[in-house]
Design a protein around this motif. Structure first.
Motif, PDB file in Angstrom:
ATOM      1  N   UNK A  76       0.949  -1.245  -0.006  1.00  0.00           N
ATOM      2  CA  UNK A  76      -0.105   0.105   0.034  1.00  0.00           C
ATOM      3  C   UNK A  76       0.906   1.199  -0.027  1.00  0.00           C
ATOM      4  N   UNK A  77       0.811   2.059  -1.025  1.00  0.00           N
ATOM      5  CA  UNK A  77       1.913   2.819  -1.321  1.00  0.00           C
ATOM      6  C   UNK A  77       1.378   4.534  -0.744  1.00  0.00           C
ATOM      7  N   UNK A  97       1.569  -0.081   3.813  1.00  0.00           N
ATOM      8  CA  UNK A  97       1.174  -1.306   4.244  1.00  0.00           C
ATOM      9  C   UNK A  97       2.151  -2.430   3.464  1.00  0.00           C
ATOM     10  N   UNK A  98       2.569  -3.450   4.027  1.00  0.00           N
ATOM     11  CA  UNK A  98       3.273  -4.428   3.476  1.00  0.00           C
ATOM     12  C   UNK A  98       2.950  -5.749   3.799  1.00  0.00           C
ATOM     13  N   UNK A  99       2.566  -6.626   3.028  1.00  0.00           N
ATOM     14  CA  UNK A  99       1.920  -7.793   3.496  1.00  0.00           C
ATOM     15  C   UNK A  99       2.650  -8.890   2.361  1.00  0.00           C
ATOM     16  N   UNK A 100       3.242  -9.959   3.108  1.00  0.00           N
ATOM     17  CA  UNK A 100       3.909 -10.882   2.362  1.00  0.00           C
ATOM     18  C   UNK A 100       2.580 -12.170   2.253  1.00  0.00           C
ATOM     19  N   UNK A 101       2.099 -12.409   0.928  1.00  0.00           N
ATOM     20  CA  UNK A 101       1.001 -13.591   1.017  1.00  0.00           C
ATOM     21  C   UNK A 101       1.636 -14.839   0.496  1.00  0.00           C
ATOM     22  N   UNK A 102       1.414 -15.788   1.047  1.00  0.00           N
ATOM     23  CA  UNK A 102       1.980 -17.032   0.774  1.00  0.00           C
ATOM     24  C   UNK A 102       0.664 -18.138   0.496  1.00  0.00           C
ATOM     25  N   UNK A 165       7.468 -13.964  -5.526  1.00  0.00           N
ATOM     26  CA  UNK A 165       7.271 -14.298  -7.029  1.00  0.00           C
ATOM     27  C   UNK A 165       6.715 -13.085  -7.682  1.00  0.00           C
ATOM     28  N   UNK A 166       5.867 -12.216  -7.019  1.00  0.00           N
ATOM     29  CA  UNK A 166       5.215 -11.222  -7.693  1.00  0.00           C
ATOM     30  C   UNK A 166       4.872 -10.004  -6.544  1.00  0.00           C
ATOM     31  N   UNK A 167       4.671  -8.756  -7.160  1.00  0.00           N
ATOM     32  CA  UNK A 167       4.236  -7.673  -6.286  1.00  0.00           C
ATOM     33  C   UNK A 167       3.013  -7.073  -6.741  1.00  0.00           C
ATOM     34  N   UNK A 168       2.201  -6.384  -5.710  1.00  0.00           N
ATOM     35  CA  UNK A 168       1.067  -5.775  -6.323  1.00  0.00           C
ATOM     36  C   UNK A 168       1.014  -4.392  -5.530  1.00  0.00           C
ATOM     37  N   UNK A 169       1.082  -3.369  -5.960  1.00  0.00           N
ATOM     38  CA  UNK A 169       0.887  -2.138  -5.228  1.00  0.00           C
ATOM     39  C   UNK A 169      -0.221  -1.184  -5.654  1.00  0.00           C
ATOM     40  N   UNK A 170      -0.940  -0.618  -4.653  1.00  0.00           N
ATOM     41  CA  UNK A 170      -1.978   0.220  -4.821  1.00  0.00           C
ATOM     42  C   UNK A 170      -1.331   1.574  -4.109  1.00  0.00           C
ATOM     43  N   UNK A 265     -11.598   1.680 -11.859  1.00  0.00           N
ATOM     44  CA  UNK A 265     -11.061   2.307 -10.560  1.00  0.00           C
ATOM     45  C   UNK A 265      -9.813   1.635  -9.820  1.00  0.00           C
ATOM     46  N   UNK A 266     -10.257   0.337  -9.791  1.00  0.00           N
ATOM     47  CA  UNK A 266      -9.090  -0.553  -9.120  1.00  0.00           C
ATOM     48  C   UNK A 266      -7.751  -0.800 -10.143  1.00  0.00           C
ATOM     49  N   UNK A 267      -8.173  -1.504 -11.219  1.00  0.00           N
ATOM     50  CA  UNK A 267      -7.164  -1.483 -12.165  1.00  0.00           C
ATOM     51  C   UNK A 267      -6.397  -0.529 -12.421  1.00  0.00           C
ATOM     52  N   UNK A 268      -6.862   0.744 -12.637  1.00  0.00           N
ATOM     53  CA  UNK A 268      -6.128   2.042 -12.913  1.00  0.00           C
ATOM     54  C   UNK A 268      -5.048   2.411 -11.514  1.00  0.00           C
ATOM     55  N   UNK A 269      -5.407   1.730 -10.290  1.00  0.00           N
ATOM     56  CA  UNK A 269      -4.821   1.910  -9.101  1.00  0.00           C
ATOM     57  C   UNK A 269      -3.534   1.210  -8.916  1.00  0.00           C
ATOM     58  N   UNK A 270      -3.468   0.103  -9.790  1.00  0.00           N
ATOM     59  CA  UNK A 270      -2.625  -1.025  -9.495  1.00  0.00           C
ATOM     60  C   UNK A 270      -1.073  -0.771 -10.392  1.00  0.00           C
ATOM     61  N   UNK A 271      -0.109  -1.022  -9.879  1.00  0.00           N
ATOM     62  CA  UNK A 271       1.031  -1.574 -10.326  1.00  0.00           C
ATOM     63  C   UNK A 271       1.545  -2.725 -10.057  1.00  0.00           C
ATOM     64  N   UNK A 272       1.952  -3.685 -11.021  1.00  0.00           N
ATOM     65  CA  UNK A 272       2.311  -5.025 -10.780  1.00  0.00           C
ATOM     66  C   UNK A 272       3.632  -5.455 -11.493  1.00  0.00           C
TER      67      UNK A 272
END
Length: 338
Positions: A76-77, A97-102, A165-170, A265-272
């Motif tokens: 969460x940026x 916010x930073x979450x490592x999801x496994x 393996x991946x990151x997702x940023x909002x 709105x959501x997809x415009x908010x993401x960087x992956x």
């Protein structure tokens, strides 16, 4: 200094700080990971909304991957380099916010661990991926995002020993746009709130807030309590609860007109990362995540203790090493966390 040696008052303050963040971070994790489940059902031109960047900086070594599990770093940026200046002035970016999801190898379980943003660590040097390079230094893990998400990935891997393996940023704009796509949220304030630094000026009582005001309310420090991070968490909780209530009451996901604007709105908010920058990749992630039963998802705070050189910061504890070792070995963490 171990947690047990900290005074009772300090223990209560620190524990409250991270307990109250847990719900907010859990909601963020569900939102960012779960959104692709519905994206796949919508027209493919939403793909053009998503921006991407490198997963890693340079040719730095990543932790070994032992099994075929999937690890996603969710950020969460609080970057201020946005389309508007509605959120006050600031420089650079940090992960709020930073979450490592496994996701387990057999896709039967998700273990998500929040890494406190003020965790002190020896951060590795990070090569330039477009936001500048940074030397090896000691600092808070949330500052790694100043040089881009690839540096946050490097810092998280260094801290945890878990391969990402991946990151997702909002980002901030994304949060506000999501609220606006819900036609605002309803809050009930006990008293007026005013904060010039957050561009916040709200009367007391029940009212509907647009995205800009909702975000300002969630982030204001100077309008509540003693101006600390702890003081503002009650408002953060209220805002996040209101978002969930609004989404449910407006039947966003069951109405095509609202669904498209919400997903736009959501997809415009993401960087992956580059590996997720396609509808098929997001669809694969969506299918994997949506197949996990709710009772097989664990959210936890990284076990921590006060930093020995700064009691207002934290460091990971030995219990955290056990949690991250379990993740690396693709073992459940439910019995290792509170």
């Amino acid at each position: 200094m171990p947690y047990s040696e900290v005074g009772p008052r300090r223990q209560r303050r620190l524990a409250m700080k991270y307990r109250r963040r847990r719900t907010i971070v859990a909601i963020l994790a569900v939102l960012v990971i779960g959104v692709p489940v519905t994206i796949v059902a919508v027209v493919h031109n939403l793909k053009g909304n998503i921006t991407s960047s490198a997963l890693r900086a340079g040719d730095g070594k990543a932790p070994e991957k032992i099994t075929d599990e999937l690890n996603v770093l969710i950020l969460g940026s609080d970057t201020r380099a946005l389309d508007t200046h509605d959120y006050g002035l600031g420089d650079g970016a940090r992960s709020d916010a930073m979450i490592l999801a496994h996701v387990s190898d057999d896709s039967s379980r998700i273990d998500a661990v929040q890494i406190p943003r003020d965790t002190m660590m020896d951060m590795p040097a990070c090569e330039d991926t477009g936001s500048g390079a940074s030397p090896a230094q000691r600092g808070m893990i949330n500052s790694a995002l100043n040089q881009g998400p690839a540096c946050s990935v490097s810092a998280a891997e260094e801290l945890t020993g878990v391969r990402v393996d991946h990151f997702v940023e909002v980002n901030f704009d994304g949060f506000a746009t999501i609220v606006d796509a819900l036609d605002g949220i309803i809050v009930d304030l006990d008293e007026p709130l005013h904060d010039d630094k957050a561009n916040l000026d709200l009367p007391a009582g029940e009212q509907t807030l647009g995205g800009t005001d909702a975000l300002a309310l969630a982030r204001t420090r100077h309008a509540v309590g003693d101006g600390s991070d702890i003081s503002r968490m009650g408002n953060q909780q209220m805002v996040m609860d209101s978002i969930i209530d609004r989404a449910k009451s407006s039947h966003t996901l069951s109405r095509p007109d609202r669904l498209y604007s919400f997903l736009d709105a959501v997809t415009s908010s993401l960087r992956v990362d580059d590996g997720l920058d396609s509808v098929s990749s997001l669809g694969s992630l969506a299918a994997t995540v949506s197949s996990v039963p709710k009772d097989s998802i664990t959210f936890a705070i990284m076990p921590w203790q006060p930093a020995p050189d700064n009691q207002n910061r934290v460091v990971k504890s030995s219990a955290a090493d056990a949690v991250f070792s379990a993740i690396t070995a693709d073992q459940p963490i439910v019995d290792l966390v509170d």
